[in-house]
Write a protein that holds these residues in place. Structure first.
Motif, PDB file in Angstrom:
ATOM      1  N   TYR A 188       0.845  -1.197   0.000  1.00  9.63           N
ATOM      2  CA  TYR A 188       0.000   0.000   0.000  1.00  9.63           C
ATOM      3  C   TYR A 188       0.876   1.241   0.000  1.00  9.63           C
ATOM      4  O   TYR A 188       1.749   1.396   0.851  1.00  9.63           O
ATOM      5  N   ALA A 210      -3.762   1.408   6.462  1.00 11.74           N
ATOM      6  CA  ALA A 210      -2.421   0.832   6.440  1.00 11.74           C
ATOM      7  C   ALA A 210      -2.232  -0.145   7.596  1.00 11.74           C
ATOM      8  O   ALA A 210      -1.645  -1.219   7.430  1.00 11.74           O
ATOM      9  N   TYR A 213      -4.036  -3.337   6.782  1.00 16.44           N
ATOM     10  CA  TYR A 213      -3.264  -4.154   5.839  1.00 16.44           C
ATOM     11  C   TYR A 213      -2.118  -4.859   6.549  1.00 16.44           C
ATOM     12  O   TYR A 213      -1.770  -5.988   6.222  1.00 16.44           O
ATOM     13  N   CYS A 221       3.816  -1.013   3.882  1.00 15.28           N
ATOM     14  CA  CYS A 221       2.864   0.074   3.639  1.00 15.28           C
ATOM     15  C   CYS A 221       3.571   1.416   3.835  1.00 15.28           C
ATOM     16  O   CYS A 221       4.265   1.604   4.831  1.00 15.28           O
TER      17      CYS A 221
END
Lengths: 264, 83
Positions: A188, A210, A213, A221
């Motif tokens: 990301y 983030a 994730y 990220c």
């Protein structure tokens, strides 16, 4: 005109059930050393709001950089570690590998991440380490009084480029987010800013995504946040935010650069 | 018709007078003080009662000095004349 007929007294409004916004409890209750209007303080605040809302205060470990935000550990009420200049991603790699169940983040400026620590950051991204890097991009070296950084845009006046950055002799500005986005280990990458209220809200959402994730172990990220540096740009805070809007964001467009195909 | 009425509490000793909240306020409720706090900064004060508790000032404030409260009031509708 406002409320002449409503007969409301302040004590009626100031009640816990009417609370809309307060200082996050994860932000230590001290004065921050940052200059008036500095974007660092805003990012500290919204990131600590995210930590508080996700309830992960005891499950998150941060790595502070060298730069203005070196004292991040004095303000964020989470476990923090201090890294040598530019090496925050390398230290975070070690922490994440020893404690894979914890959330790990690094908080770095552009001098730390994109100049001295380019090597460590790039390779941590390439290895796909499950860490979040918050990259504060204000286009100068803030703590050492505003020297030219790799991210300084063309023509921008700093103490070491007094006639403006000349790309012929000083090279081109580095877009670190675009640089690492194609790497397969990177999950990301997004670029946000904190110069207006809607942008602050979007940045907060990006930080939250983030961390989600990271929980899903998707990879590296990077949340780049374009901020102001009123003192070293020799502007007042309001002017510096206008400079962000009118000049910096022309070169650093906002938005998601890489998003994983997982919905959170 | 509902009407939102807000109240903000400002920690003036921690305010650095950056004026970002003044710009963010849609109701022009905030202004810089004439006096200074112990750090030597002019601080932000509330100058009228138009506050709706939207929270913009608190969201943009870098030093998190503003606490926002908001109450929704039920205001009776003005009577419609049928004539």
């Amino acid at each position: 005109m406002a409320h002449e007929n409503l007969d409301v007294i302040v004590e009626d409004i100031v009640k816990p059930e009417n609370l809309v916004y307060r200082r996050p409890s994860t932000l230590i209750d001290v004065d921050m050393h940052y200059c008036p209007g500095c974007g660092h303080s805003t990012v500290h605040k919204i990131f600590m709001e995210v930590v508080e809302e996700m309830g992960i205060q005891h499950d998150i470990i941060g790595v502070a950089p060298v730069g203005c935000s070196v004292f991040a550990y004095s303000y964020m009420d989470v476990d923090m570690h201090q890294a040598p200049h530019g090496r925050a991603c390398a230290v975070a790699t070690g922490i994440k590998r020893v404690l894979p169940d914890k959330y790990v983040f690094t908080y770095q400026g552009d001098g730390d991440l994109a100049a001295i620590g380019t090597n460590e950051s790039l390779h941590a991204a390439n290895r796909g380490e499950n860490i979040l890097t918050i990259f504060i991009n204000n286009a100068v070296y803030g703590m050492t009084s505003g020297q030219m950084a790799p991210t300084t845009i063309e023509g921008m006046i700093t103490t070491t480029s007094p006639y403006g950055r000349d790309v012929k002799s000083m090279g081109y500005p580095l877009k670190f987010a675009e640089l690492i986005a194609p790497l397969p280990g990177v999950a990301y990458v997004t670029r946000q800013s904190v110069h207006t209220v809607p942008n602050v809200r979007k940045t907060k959402k990006a930080l939250q995504r983030a961390l989600e994730y990271q929980r899903l172990k998707l990879g590296f990220c990077l949340v780049e946040i374009v901020t102001n540096c009123p003192s070293n740009w020799k502007m007042n805070p309001v002017e510096s935010n206008k400079f962000v809007q009118n000049t910096l964001l022309q070169f650093y467009p906002l938005g998601d650069i890489k998003v994983p195909e997982v919905r959170v | 018709m509902a009407k939102a009425i807000g109240e903000i509490l400002i920690n003036i000793e921690r305010c650095k007078g950056c004026e970002l909240c003044i710009l963010a306020c849609p109701e022009s409720t905030l202004a810089l003080s004439k006096t200074i706090n112990h750090k030597g900064y002019q601080y932000v004060v509330k100058v009228n009662d138009n506050c709706t508790g939207c929270g913009n000032c608190a969201i943009i404030c870098p030093d998190a000095v503003i606490t926002v409260y908001r109450k929704i009031l039920k205001v009776p509708k003005p009577e419609m004349s049928n004539s």
